[in-house]
Design an enzyme around this catalytic site. Sequence first.
Site, mmCIF file in Angstrom:
data_model
loop_
_atom_site.group_PDB
_atom_site.id
_atom_site.type_symbol
_atom_site.label_atom_id
_atom_site.label_comp_id
_atom_site.label_asym_id
_atom_site.label_seq_id
_atom_site.Cartn_x
_atom_site.Cartn_y
_atom_site.Cartn_z
ATOM 1 N N LYS A 25 34.825 -12.853 -7.936
ATOM 2 C CA LYS A 25 34.347 -13.415 -6.679
ATOM 3 C C LYS A 25 35.346 -14.431 -6.144
ATOM 4 O O LYS A 25 35.807 -15.297 -6.884
ATOM 5 C CB LYS A 25 32.979 -14.089 -6.902
ATOM 6 N N ARG A 79 15.477 -16.602 0.582
ATOM 7 C CA ARG A 79 15.511 -17.114 1.952
ATOM 8 C C ARG A 79 14.770 -16.163 2.878
ATOM 9 O O ARG A 79 13.706 -16.442 3.370
ATOM 10 C CB ARG A 79 16.958 -17.263 2.430
ATOM 11 N N SER A 110 25.911 -21.236 1.340
ATOM 12 C CA SER A 110 27.227 -21.845 1.065
ATOM 13 C C SER A 110 28.275 -21.228 1.975
ATOM 14 O O SER A 110 29.166 -21.920 2.478
ATOM 15 C CB SER A 110 27.622 -21.609 -0.394
ATOM 16 N N HIS A 157 19.937 -25.177 -2.104
ATOM 17 C CA HIS A 157 19.918 -25.120 -3.570
ATOM 18 C C HIS A 157 19.115 -26.282 -4.140
ATOM 19 O O HIS A 157 18.328 -26.120 -5.071
ATOM 20 C CB HIS A 157 21.337 -25.217 -4.138
HETATM 21 P P1 ADP Z 1 24.841 -16.148 -5.815
HETATM 22 O O1 ADP Z 1 26.279 -15.785 -5.548
HETATM 23 O O2 ADP Z 1 24.431 -15.918 -7.247
HETATM 24 O O3 ADP Z 1 23.838 -15.584 -4.843
HETATM 25 P P2 ADP Z 1 24.415 -18.705 -4.505
HETATM 26 O O4 ADP Z 1 25.003 -20.029 -4.860
HETATM 27 O O5 ADP Z 1 24.736 -18.136 -3.177
HETATM 28 O O6 ADP Z 1 24.818 -17.738 -5.707
HETATM 29 O O7 ADP Z 1 22.820 -18.800 -4.633
HETATM 30 C C1 ADP Z 1 22.189 -19.129 -5.839
HETATM 31 C C2 ADP Z 1 20.704 -18.957 -5.678
HETATM 32 O O8 ADP Z 1 20.204 -19.913 -4.743
HETATM 33 C C3 ADP Z 1 20.288 -17.590 -5.118
HETATM 34 O O9 ADP Z 1 19.076 -17.197 -5.713
HETATM 35 C C4 ADP Z 1 20.110 -17.845 -3.648
HETATM 36 O O10 ADP Z 1 19.201 -16.931 -3.074
HETATM 37 C C5 ADP Z 1 19.531 -19.242 -3.687
HETATM 38 N N1 ADP Z 1 19.764 -19.958 -2.433
HETATM 39 C C6 ADP Z 1 20.930 -20.279 -1.858
HETATM 40 N N2 ADP Z 1 20.752 -20.936 -0.692
HETATM 41 C C7 ADP Z 1 19.408 -21.026 -0.517
HETATM 42 C C8 ADP Z 1 18.555 -21.568 0.511
HETATM 43 N N3 ADP Z 1 19.061 -22.120 1.593
HETATM 44 N N4 ADP Z 1 17.228 -21.458 0.333
HETATM 45 C C9 ADP Z 1 16.725 -20.848 -0.760
HETATM 46 N N5 ADP Z 1 17.444 -20.313 -1.751
HETATM 47 C C10 ADP Z 1 18.779 -20.392 -1.643
#
Ligand code: ADP
Length: 163
Positions: free
Chosen positions: A41, A90, A128, A17
């Site tokens: 969620k 990703r 996460s 992030h």
């Molecule tokens: P959500 O539940 O909305 O997907 P996340 O916290 O999992 O929330 O992710 C928020 C954003 O950050 C999403 O667009 C996700 O693809 C991106 N993201 C999360 N981890 C990574 C990573 N390791 N590399 C690139 N983008 C990421």
Amino acid sequence: MVRALYPGSFDPVTNGHLDILQRASLLFDEVLVAVADNHSKQVLFSPEERVTLLQEATAFLPNVRVTSFQGLLVDFARNQGARAIIRGLRAVSDFEFEFQMALMNRSLEPKLETLFLMSSEEYTYLSSRMVKEVSRLGGEIGRFVPDCVNAALQARFAPGKDI
Ligand code: ADP
């Protein structure tokens, strides 16, 4: 003053992030990280905890602010005067869902653009969900998350705590 919104669960924030956030902070005057307070969620950290962890982890980025929101993202973006939504990509596996969401958001609010940024390749496998799972099982996750998150996860999964 061009503001972008970076929405997500951030349960908890990872270095993946932060990589996306640093890239976005170079492109926009202000990036508002928007923690989704979404009751449907299942999450480990409360919205307040996730905001606090993000604030600590992004303190080095002067044009980044953190808040939480409920309801429709496009409504929140309109209220905040945001011009763009940032999402991270990703792998190809992220694409299908992100594509659908971006098109849905565009049909709800045509003036709001979704921008996809790619993190550094070292973070392409980082999520996460994975960090929580490894930490819960006692694995070392220090290189994947900011220090404050590492400490919060260790406290949450300390022996004796029933999660
Ligand atoms: P959500 O539940 O909305 O997907 P996340 O916290 O999992 O929330 O992710 C928020 C954003 O950050 C999403 O667009 C996700 O693809 C991106 N993201 C999360 N981890 C990574 C990573 N390791 N590399 C690139 N983008 C990421």
